[in-house]
Design an enzyme around this catalytic site. Structure first.
Site, short mmCIF file in Angstrom:
data_model
loop_
_atom_site.label_atom_id
_atom_site.label_comp_id
_atom_site.label_asym_id
_atom_site.label_seq_id
_atom_site.Cartn_x
_atom_site.Cartn_y
_atom_site.Cartn_z
N GLN A 89 2.93 3.81 -0.79
CA GLN A 89 3.53 5.13 -0.57
C GLN A 89 3.24 6.08 -1.72
O GLN A 89 3.06 7.29 -1.51
CB GLN A 89 5.03 4.97 -0.35
CG GLN A 89 5.74 6.27 0.02
CD GLN A 89 7.20 6.06 0.38
OE1 GLN A 89 7.57 5.00 0.90
NE2 GLN A 89 8.04 7.04 0.09
N HIS A 148 10.00 0.47 4.59
CA HIS A 148 8.93 -0.52 4.44
C HIS A 148 9.38 -1.82 5.09
O HIS A 148 10.35 -2.44 4.64
CB HIS A 148 8.62 -0.75 2.96
CG HIS A 148 8.01 0.43 2.27
ND1 HIS A 148 6.75 0.40 1.71
CD2 HIS A 148 8.48 1.69 2.07
CE1 HIS A 148 6.48 1.58 1.18
NE2 HIS A 148 7.51 2.38 1.38
N HIS A 184 1.09 -6.45 2.50
CA HIS A 184 1.55 -7.42 3.50
C HIS A 184 1.05 -7.14 4.91
O HIS A 184 1.32 -7.92 5.83
CB HIS A 184 3.09 -7.47 3.52
CG HIS A 184 3.70 -7.76 2.19
ND1 HIS A 184 4.17 -6.78 1.35
CD2 HIS A 184 3.91 -8.94 1.54
CE1 HIS A 184 4.65 -7.32 0.24
NE2 HIS A 184 4.51 -8.64 0.33
#
Length: 261
Positions: free
Chosen positions: A193, A221, A155
């Site tokens: 991650q 996040h 994103h």
């Protein structure tokens, strides 16, 4: 004091990711030696320690040379096209890029994005070359609460949190600040991650050949906070354990206890 199990790590399977840190062969990520530890005998089919060390060091250095995918010159050349893309985005959002408050926004955003991803301009070997020291220390070394900022590759919004690193030396130690530099190099890229956690652990393993490495990341996040499920207090925790940190429950528990203390 209880003796820790010793693990020889001439080559270790660390996962099935075929592109992890650029060290791969036959579907397995390879952990390559930089040099033999002091007093360590070679077991390379008749090769001397120096021959084995030279070959392995060359292999690691060559693959890490390929790691840098962007230079300062690339930044200068690509800045206008990135800024133009941001201008297009502003128009697509219904904004007027020519109004006063947005006149310089595309250039600011382009420069900021290059900074957010500056890890593509750096190589681990440049950071570690002069910071690996021979030291007869075999107790756990931990650096915890290392601030981490990254960008979600799905994103393009921030990930931020803390990284905890521990390793069990095998006659070599790493300058403490270099652990934070490793985090910085891999986090300042487009990331997930899970991959970031493993890349940090594998880089330390490749550089030091320790008895074991443990890495834990706790992060927020913004793709879960600002959009989607919009869970303000959610945190994601990932870990990678290699060597005795994976194989010996007592060593792993000691590490996890110390990073929580």
């Amino acid at each position: 004091m209880e003796q820790r199990p010793k693990v020889k790590q001439s080559e270790k399977e660390v996962g099935s990711d075929t592109s992890l840190n650029g060290h791969c062969e036959g579907g397995r990520a390879k952990v390559a030696k930089w040099k033999d530890a002091p007093g360590e005998a070679s077991s390379s089919g008749g090769k001397t320690s120096n021959q084995t060390s030279s070959c392995s060091t060359s292999s690691v250095m060559e693959s890490w040379k390929e790691e840098r995918t962007r230079s300062v010159e690339d930044n200068e050349m690509s800045l206008p096209s990135i800024a133009a893309a941001y201008t297009t985005i502003l128009r697509g959002l219904g904004e007027d890029p020519q109004r006063q408050g947005l006149l310089k926004t595309p250039w600011r955003a382009a420069t900021a994005m290059q900074f957010f991803t500056k890890g593509y301009q750096e190589k681990i070997i440049d950071v570690l070359n002069d910071a690996i020291f021979d030291e007869d220390h075999d107790e756990m070394v931990i650096v915890k609460d290392i601030d981490m900022f990254s960008m979600c590759e799905h994103h393009l919004v921030p990930i931020f949190g803390r990284v905890h690193i521990g390793y069990l030396p095998n006659k070599r130690v790493l300058g403490l600040s270099k652990l934070a530099r490793i985090v910085e190099i891999y986090s300042r890229r487009l990331q997930v991650q899970e991959r970031l956690t493993k890349q940090i652990a594998v880089a330390i393993t490749e550089a030091l050949q320790p008895a074991g490495v443990g890495v834990v990341i706790e992060a927020t996040h913004m793709c879960m906070v600002m959009r989607g499920v919009q869970k303000m207090n959610s945190k994601t925790v990932t870990s990678t354990m290699l060597g005795v940190f994976r194989e010996d429950p007592k060593t792993r528990d000691e590490f996890l206890t110390l990073i929580r203390s």
